[in-house]
Design a protein around this motif. Structure first.
Motif, PDB file in Angstrom:
ATOM      1  N   MET A   1       0.856  -1.188   0.000  1.00 49.99           N
ATOM      2  CA  MET A   1       0.000   0.000   0.000  1.00 49.99           C
ATOM      3  C   MET A   1       0.882   1.224   0.000  1.00 49.99           C
ATOM      4  O   MET A   1       1.561   1.497   0.982  1.00 49.99           O
ATOM      5  CB  MET A   1      -0.857  -0.042   1.272  1.00 49.99           C
ATOM      6  N   MET A  46     -21.202   1.092  13.210  1.00 54.09           N
ATOM      7  CA  MET A  46     -20.203   0.575  14.136  1.00 54.09           C
ATOM      8  C   MET A  46     -20.821   0.232  15.481  1.00 54.09           C
ATOM      9  O   MET A  46     -20.462  -0.772  16.114  1.00 54.09           O
ATOM     10  CB  MET A  46     -19.095   1.611  14.349  1.00 54.09           C
ATOM     11  N   ILE A  62     -13.515 -11.889  13.915  1.00 53.29           N
ATOM     12  CA  ILE A  62     -13.502 -11.398  12.536  1.00 53.29           C
ATOM     13  C   ILE A  62     -14.519 -12.117  11.642  1.00 53.29           C
ATOM     14  O   ILE A  62     -15.304 -11.448  10.958  1.00 53.29           O
ATOM     15  CB  ILE A  62     -12.071 -11.436  11.964  1.00 53.29           C
ATOM     16  N   PRO A  63     -14.583 -13.462  11.647  1.00 54.50           N
ATOM     17  CA  PRO A  63     -15.641 -14.075  10.826  1.00 54.50           C
ATOM     18  C   PRO A  63     -17.032 -13.669  11.283  1.00 54.50           C
ATOM     19  O   PRO A  63     -17.939 -13.486  10.467  1.00 54.50           O
ATOM     20  CB  PRO A  63     -15.421 -15.575  11.016  1.00 54.50           C
ATOM     21  N   MET A  65     -17.890 -10.768  12.498  1.00 54.71           N
ATOM     22  CA  MET A  65     -18.181  -9.440  11.979  1.00 54.71           C
ATOM     23  C   MET A  65     -18.499  -9.493  10.493  1.00 54.71           C
ATOM     24  O   MET A  65     -19.373  -8.777  10.005  1.00 54.71           O
ATOM     25  CB  MET A  65     -16.978  -8.518  12.226  1.00 54.71           C
ATOM     26  N   ILE A  66     -17.772 -10.379   9.767  1.00 55.03           N
ATOM     27  CA  ILE A  66     -18.054 -10.482   8.338  1.00 55.03           C
ATOM     28  C   ILE A  66     -19.491 -10.935   8.133  1.00 55.03           C
ATOM     29  O   ILE A  66     -20.239 -10.377   7.314  1.00 55.03           O
ATOM     30  CB  ILE A  66     -17.079 -11.470   7.665  1.00 55.03           C
ATOM     31  N   LEU A  69     -21.964  -8.132   8.883  1.00 54.27           N
ATOM     32  CA  LEU A  69     -22.059  -7.103   7.852  1.00 54.27           C
ATOM     33  C   LEU A  69     -22.797  -7.616   6.631  1.00 54.27           C
ATOM     34  O   LEU A  69     -23.533  -6.882   5.984  1.00 54.27           O
ATOM     35  CB  LEU A  69     -20.650  -6.657   7.449  1.00 54.27           C
ATOM     36  N   GLN A  70     -22.596  -8.909   6.341  1.00 54.76           N
ATOM     37  CA  GLN A  70     -23.262  -9.424   5.148  1.00 54.76           C
ATOM     38  C   GLN A  70     -24.756  -9.533   5.354  1.00 54.76           C
ATOM     39  O   GLN A  70     -25.540  -9.333   4.445  1.00 54.76           O
ATOM     40  CB  GLN A  70     -22.691 -10.789   4.773  1.00 54.76           C
TER      41      GLN A  70
ATOM     42  N   LEU B  23      -9.569  -2.512  16.704  1.00 57.58           N
ATOM     43  CA  LEU B  23     -10.011  -2.949  15.386  1.00 57.58           C
ATOM     44  C   LEU B  23     -11.093  -2.033  14.839  1.00 57.58           C
ATOM     45  O   LEU B  23     -11.053  -1.604  13.684  1.00 57.58           O
ATOM     46  CB  LEU B  23     -10.520  -4.391  15.487  1.00 57.58           C
ATOM     47  N   LEU B  43     -15.890  -2.726   4.212  1.00 58.29           N
ATOM     48  CA  LEU B  43     -15.540  -3.298   5.516  1.00 58.29           C
ATOM     49  C   LEU B  43     -15.375  -4.805   5.405  1.00 58.29           C
ATOM     50  O   LEU B  43     -14.450  -5.386   5.973  1.00 58.29           O
ATOM     51  CB  LEU B  43     -16.625  -2.990   6.543  1.00 58.29           C
ATOM     52  N   ILE B  44     -16.292  -5.433   4.646  1.00 57.18           N
ATOM     53  CA  ILE B  44     -16.195  -6.884   4.496  1.00 57.18           C
ATOM     54  C   ILE B  44     -14.867  -7.238   3.842  1.00 57.18           C
ATOM     55  O   ILE B  44     -14.197  -8.198   4.248  1.00 57.18           O
ATOM     56  CB  ILE B  44     -17.378  -7.423   3.674  1.00 57.18           C
ATOM     57  N   LEU B  47     -12.062  -6.981   6.349  1.00 61.36           N
ATOM     58  CA  LEU B  47     -12.106  -8.059   7.344  1.00 61.36           C
ATOM     59  C   LEU B  47     -11.693  -9.382   6.720  1.00 61.36           C
ATOM     60  O   LEU B  47     -11.029 -10.201   7.350  1.00 61.36           O
ATOM     61  CB  LEU B  47     -13.509  -8.155   7.942  1.00 61.36           C
ATOM     62  N   GLU B  48     -12.097  -9.595   5.459  1.00 62.04           N
ATOM     63  CA  GLU B  48     -11.697 -10.836   4.796  1.00 62.04           C
ATOM     64  C   GLU B  48     -10.182 -10.912   4.685  1.00 62.04           C
ATOM     65  O   GLU B  48      -9.580 -11.946   4.931  1.00 62.04           O
ATOM     66  CB  GLU B  48     -12.300 -10.916   3.383  1.00 62.04           C
ATOM     67  N   LEU B  50      -8.004  -9.500   6.576  1.00 63.76           N
ATOM     68  CA  LEU B  50      -7.446  -9.760   7.900  1.00 63.76           C
ATOM     69  C   LEU B  50      -7.578 -11.233   8.255  1.00 63.76           C
ATOM     70  O   LEU B  50      -6.670 -11.850   8.786  1.00 63.76           O
ATOM     71  CB  LEU B  50      -8.190  -8.941   8.955  1.00 63.76           C
ATOM     72  N   ARG B  51      -8.752 -11.782   7.934  1.00 65.09           N
ATOM     73  CA  ARG B  51      -8.997 -13.169   8.316  1.00 65.09           C
ATOM     74  C   ARG B  51      -8.051 -14.097   7.589  1.00 65.09           C
ATOM     75  O   ARG B  51      -7.463 -14.999   8.170  1.00 65.09           O
ATOM     76  CB  ARG B  51     -10.447 -13.515   7.969  1.00 65.09           C
ATOM     77  N   ARG B  54      -4.593 -13.810   8.929  1.00 61.92           N
ATOM     78  CA  ARG B  54      -4.462 -14.512  10.201  1.00 61.92           C
ATOM     79  C   ARG B  54      -4.271 -15.995   9.988  1.00 61.92           C
ATOM     80  O   ARG B  54      -3.435 -16.634  10.586  1.00 61.92           O
ATOM     81  CB  ARG B  54      -5.743 -14.325  11.024  1.00 61.92           C
ATOM     82  N   PHE B  62      -1.129  -4.997   5.717  1.00 61.57           N
ATOM     83  CA  PHE B  62      -0.961  -3.607   6.126  1.00 61.57           C
ATOM     84  C   PHE B  62       0.293  -3.405   6.941  1.00 61.57           C
ATOM     85  O   PHE B  62       0.368  -2.512   7.763  1.00 61.57           O
ATOM     86  CB  PHE B  62      -2.158  -3.151   6.967  1.00 61.57           C
TER      87      PHE B  62
END
Lengths: 498, 157
Positions: A1, A46, A62-63, A65-66, A69-70, B23, B43-44, B47-48, B50-51, B54, B62
């Protein structure tokens, strides 16, 4: 980036350098950021995500949150309707469910569920004891709410929770409604009403001999008298209801609304519908950028001054700004001066430049502004919009012509002290002063009439351009108008009913 | 003030353990900075990434690059000695989220030079992504600007 938030150009670098001693350097946030945040409701997004995270506390955030959001179900209906027997709960719940196309859950529908061992258990219990044990009911409800259609389209609970224990259990499971409606009516009315209750066995809809008689004769013939509608039975159920409801209500302090059930069904329905469609006040940080529009003499300057005083907003009066620019002998004064001398309107682009300079200053960006006197027609509005100055509240003050004449034509100024008087609202104290008062030629009737005509020619287009504008009656005393403006700013913009 | 209930404590511990607030702050700042047309999808996608990072333990998307590490070292080494003290080094790793307060780091007596600092950050940054939320180490540099964003709280509704 290669380019990231950490190297965001001169502003970011300044922020980075400034944050070495973060308390002293001024924080320059480009105005696009708050506008974007407000337009996309980032704060609420948020906040909802954090709420779900805390309620479920997944091992792997994290999963989770995904998925959240979906699913995108932040705004689906989550309603609880409570009320005494015969208040019309079920009817209202059914109508709301149909109108909002969401799922309706009640004790009967939960235990009638097929293919569920829990439901079969519950049915047995109900047949024997005429009631379902709390834990079983809650588990049935939890099971039902986890299903795909409830998650996607929301739910309405009719008559659940029945007791405080149920309410608390529901809370601990993380199921929280967004709106709770409680119907209330005097007991005598309810007992009377219950006598006329009839049920259609095929559709399950509830009719009434007096208030809600179905027009089709075939339905009329089908109707049955349900059990438990005679006075003794109703009175007993009412007693139990009153005992329980008092302890359930404190669980839902801010989202509760009590609607009187002692009115026609349709009225109750409309009240419930409007309530359910409003969103509660959010905690999102909010910087008001208010635009006041109205003909001359409608009170814009006064309201702007009141707003600036109470909320710390910056009062930006366009005319004042131009006069200041001339008086300060700034770079725009040479441009503007000739127009002032010839008494022609200053061209749009010059006004915009002066305005832009003012609105870009740190105090306006930080504290918000109240603008009045600009834009006056559609072109000016487009110009302002293109440059990125979008107000988030627009008010139109309506004042009839006679009131304007009364307000303006009686204005007088004392040439010696400079004090301004109004012959009706703020009369001069002594005859001496009154004798020497002078009137501003701009306040003559013909001038006022000209300006008002000009405004009304352009106002239709402006109202169309600012679709979310709130129109107020400016013909009241200033503090009443101020209260209306305040409530318009503080509450969410009303959603236009399609 | 009454004692905090166990549920509240539990919730707070959960937040700290998974560094949820960091986060969320990172996500919000990314949203406000890039201002995508469709915030949810954006956002998705973050997060994807990041997942996946991991799971696979790959060098994270990043991660800090050389210039960030260099600037951080410069910030710490204000007198331009060429090395920073051990205490500073430990604090720096903590800010970056690369070591917890309890971890004991070896102090080899000499100061930590820039090369050693950079190597340490790079290696500890990529190991053990399951234990630490190190994709957020970019938030350390971002974290300098975050207080700026947080304090101003100039949003709209």
């Amino acid at each position: 980036m290669t380019r990231g938030p950490s190297d965001s150009g001169p502003q970011g670098a300044a922020a980075l350098r400034g944050s070495m001693d973060a308390t002293t350097a001024p924080h320059r946030i480009p105005p696009q950021m708050p506008q974007y945040g407000e337009a996309n409701h980032i704060f609420e997004l948020m906040q909802n995500m954090l709420e779900q995270l805390l309620i479920h506390q997944p091992k792997d955030p994290i999963p989770f949150m995904i998925d959240h959001l979906q699913r995108d179900n932040d705004y689906v209906p989550k309603i609880v309707i409570l009320g005494p027997p015969a208040s019309g709960k079920t009817t209202i719940a059914m109508w709301l469910a149909k109108h909002l196309s969401t799922n309706l859950l009640s004790v009967e529908s939960l235990i009638a569920k097929e293919y569920s061992p829990l439901a079969a258990d519950a049915r047995m219990h109900y047949q024997k004891f005429k009631m379902v044990p709390d834990m079983l009911l809650i588990r049935l409800m939890q099971e039902r709410l986890k299903e795909e259609d409830c998650v996607r389209r929301g739910w309405i609970l009719d008559g659940i929770p029945e007791t405080r224990e149920q309410a608390l259990t529901i809370q601990t499971l993380g199921i929280s409604p967004r709106h709770v409606i409680v119907l209330s009516a005097p007991d005598t009315v309810l007992i009377e009403r219950n006598l006329g209750k009839r049920i259609d066995p095929q559709t399950g809809e509830i009719y009434h001999t007096t208030f809600d008689w179905p027009p089709e004769s075939e339905i009329q013939n089908r109707l049955m008298v349900p059990a438990g509608i005679f006075e003794g039975e109703t009175a007993r159920k009412l007693l139990e209801y009153h005992r329980n409801i008092v302890r359930i209500l404190p669980s839902y302090p801010k989202i509760l609304k009590v609607i009187s059930a002692d009115q026609p069904c349709v009225d109750v329905f409309y009240q419930a519908l409007t309530y359910v469609q409003t969103s509660h006040r959010s905690n999102a940080p909010f910087t008001p950028r208010v635009l006041l529009c109205g003909p001359v003499g409608s009170g814009k300057s006064l309201q702007a001054a009141l707003l600036a005083q109470k909320y710390g907003l910056i009062n930006v009066c366009c005319g004042q700004l131009l006069k200041e620019a001339v008086a300060d002998k700034s770079k725009y004064s040479d441009l503007i001066q000739p127009f002032f001398e010839k008494e022609i309107a200053v061209p749009d682009n010059i006004i915009m430049k002066v305005l832009k300079q003012r609105l870009d200053q740190q105090d306006c960006v930080e504290r918000g502004w109240v603008l009045h006197g600009f834009p006056r027609d559609l072109d000016q509005a487009h110009l302002m919009d293109n440059l990125g100055y979008k107000p988030n509240r627009v008010f139109f003050l309506n004042v009839p012509f006679d009131s304007v004449i009364e307000r303006l034509s009686l204005r007088r100024t004392d040439p010696i002290t400079g004090e301004r008087y109004h012959l009706m609202y703020k009369p001069p104290p002594t005859i001496e002063v009154q004798a020497r008062l002078l009137q501003n030629p701009k306040d003559s009737e013909e001038q006022i009439k000209l300006k008002m005509d000009l405004f009304y020619r352009n106002s239709a287009e402006l109202e169309q351009f600012y679709g979310d504008a709130i129109t107020l009656n400016g013909d009241q005393d200033p503090y009443t108008v101020f209260e209306y403006i305040e409530s318009g700013i503080i509450n969410r913009l009303p959603k236009k009913v399609p | 003030m009454e004692a905090r209930s166990s549920r509240e404590l539990q919730a707070r511990n959960y937040l700290e353990k998974h560094r949820i607030m960091d986060l969320l702050t990172y996500l919000t700042s990314a949203l406000l900075f890039f201002r995508p047309e469709r915030p949810r999808e954006y956002l998705i996608s973050i997060l994807e990434r990041l997942r996946i990072a991991r799971l696979s333990g790959v060098a994270l998307p990043f991660f800090m690059d050389n210039s960030n590490i260099a600037s951080m070292f410069e910030m710490l080494d204000s007198s331009n000695k060429g090395s920073i003290s051990f205490v500073q080094y430990k604090e720096a790793l903590k800010t970056l989220g690369l070591c917890t307060a309890e971890e004991v780091l070896k102090d080899d007596g000499h100061g930590v030079t820039f090369d050693k600092f950079r190597n340490e950050v790079k290696t500890t940054g990529t190991i053990d992504t399951s234990k630490r939320i190190s994709p957020l180490c970019d938030t350390a540099v971002l974290g300098q600007t975050l207080p700026v964003l947080k304090e101003a709280t100039v949003w709209g509704r």
